[in-house]
Enzyme design. Structure first.
Site, PDB file in Angstrom:
ATOM      1  N   GLY A 192       0.783  -1.232   0.000  1.00  0.00           N
ATOM      2  CA  GLY A 192       0.000   0.000   0.000  1.00  0.00           C
ATOM      3  C   GLY A 192       0.811   1.276   0.000  1.00  0.00           C
ATOM      4  O   GLY A 192       0.238   2.365  -0.063  1.00  0.00           O
ATOM      5  N   ALA A 193       2.144   1.176   0.027  1.00  0.00           N
ATOM      6  CA  ALA A 193       2.960   2.406  -0.016  1.00  0.00           C
ATOM      7  C   ALA A 193       2.654   3.184  -1.295  1.00  0.00           C
ATOM      8  O   ALA A 193       2.515   4.413  -1.282  1.00  0.00           O
ATOM      9  CB  ALA A 193       4.445   2.065   0.058  1.00  0.00           C
ATOM     10  N   GLY A 194       2.531   2.436  -2.390  1.00  0.00           N
ATOM     11  CA  GLY A 194       2.241   3.067  -3.675  1.00  0.00           C
ATOM     12  C   GLY A 194       0.874   3.754  -3.677  1.00  0.00           C
ATOM     13  O   GLY A 194       0.708   4.841  -4.243  1.00  0.00           O
ATOM     14  N   ASP A 195      -0.102   3.140  -3.034  1.00  0.00           N
ATOM     15  CA  ASP A 195      -1.452   3.722  -2.995  1.00  0.00           C
ATOM     16  C   ASP A 195      -1.454   5.003  -2.158  1.00  0.00           C
ATOM     17  O   ASP A 195      -2.107   5.991  -2.502  1.00  0.00           O
ATOM     18  CB  ASP A 195      -2.448   2.719  -2.391  1.00  0.00           C
ATOM     19  CG  ASP A 195      -2.431   1.397  -3.146  1.00  0.00           C
ATOM     20  OD1 ASP A 195      -2.120   1.405  -4.352  1.00  0.00           O
ATOM     21  OD2 ASP A 195      -2.708   0.356  -2.518  1.00  0.00           O
TER      22      ASP A 195
END
Ligand code: ATP
Length: 319
Positions: free
Chosen positions: A256-259
């Site tokens: 979820g870092a990208g989100d």
């Protein structure tokens, strides 16, 4: 504030209660709501922005639980449909002791795959300032047609299109089809984000450099981003390109870092579209987005770890 409409899947990840085990060895699982477009929608509202989720859930306890999470987080559910026949998608995910991620999906088919073009809330899409999507919704019909129609409607309404590739190889029939279908919508997007792994997948080159990234450039693109995990991101716009570092944190779970990063970028973009032409402004926003991505890695799970603006600013002050 301008509306950020996020299209695609929302599902429940089941993650083992203990770390470093295979799915078969796991003694039990915890529910972790997710799905990249839904995570982005919540990342936006956490930062004070305005978002909607567009997609389909099962008309079952899990589907209504997920809709409840969107509502609790002030994400509009006007574009959410419920399928009475198919279940909400589930994925069992584990990080094994060798560091490899192991996925097992329950999508045969799941409700998210059954959204039809006729079910789309077109007024909601037309009213959005940004229409954001990934590639999981491109894999099978009828969701694929719904995705393509939604993009067309958004484009015709003058909405900015944002594409986070978010490749999930095991869900595609073949690598070839994944690559072809992902690249077939490349010319629609104003903003595209790929990770270093996706850059290699799409270009076939293991050199994560400007030349490789720019082989994916098109005149239709306003901003191309390559995220590099703890090493931050590279950006490419019409008149400039460069690199932004992330922040040092003790990463526990990078899911979820990208989100979180994309949610932050889009929140700032709707406040000031000139970041796409002004390199100094863009760099500031990308630093902020990196801080948001970094914070999300510091604990297990995604949604509880999407930061507020104050949390992101606090991390930025420590450097
Ligand atoms: P995912 O698919 O897991 O959501 P991604 O592969 O799309 O993530 P990443 O490159 O992992 O995206 O992360 C996005 C951004 O978050 C990075 O550009 C970086 O700024 C920040 N980030 C990610 N991991 C770390 C880390 N370990 N330390 C600091 N910052 C990180």
């Amino acid at each position: 504030n301008g509306l950020i409409a996020c299209f695609g899947e929302m599902l429940i990840d089941f993650v083992p209660t203990v770390s470093g085990v295979s799915l078969a060895e796991a003694p039990g699982f915890l529910k972790a709501p997710g799905g990249a477009p839904a995570n982005v929608a919540i990342a936006v509202t956490r930062l004070g922005g305005n978002s909607a989720f567009i997609g389909k859930l099962g008309d079952d306890e899990f589907g209504h639980m997920l809709a409840g999470i969107l509502k609790q987080n002030k994400v509009s559910v006007e574009g959410v449909n419920f399928d009475t026949g198919a279940r909400t998608a589930l994925a069992f995910v584990t990080l094994r002791s060798d560091g490899e991620r192991e996925f097992m999906f329950y999508r045969n088919p799941s409700a998210d795959m059954l959204l039809t073009p006729e079910e789309l809330n077109l007024d909601l899409i037309k009213s959005a300032k940004v229409f954001h999507y990934g590639s999981i919704s491109l894999i099978v019909e009828p969701c694929r047609s719904a995705h393509l129609k939604a993009m067309e409607v958004a484009k015709a309404a003058g909405t900015l299109l944002s594409f986070d590739v978010n490749l999930r190889e095991p869900l595609w029939p073949s690598k070839k089809e994944a690559k072809e279908k992902i690249l077939s919508i490349w010319d629609y997007a104003d903003i595209i984000k790929v990770s270093d792994v996706e850059l290699e997948f799409l270009t076939g080159s293991n050199k994560i450099d400007d030349e490789t990234a720019l082989s994916l450039w098109r005149p239709t693109i306003k901003l191309l981003l390559v995220t590099l995990g703890k090493d931050g991101c590279n950006y490419y716009a019409k008149n400039f390109k460069g690199h932004v570092d992330s922040f040092h944190v003790d990463a526990v779970d990078t899911t979820g870092a990208g989100d979180s990063f994309v949610g932050a970028l889009l929140t700032k973009l709707v406040e000031d579209e000139s970041i796409l032409e002004d390199e100094e402004k863009l760099k500031k926003v990308l630093r902020f987005a990196c801080a948001c991505g970094a914070i999300t890695t510091t604990n297990k799970g995604v949604i509880p770890n999407l930061p507020t603006e104050d949390q992101a600013l606090a991390l930025m002050k420590t450097i």
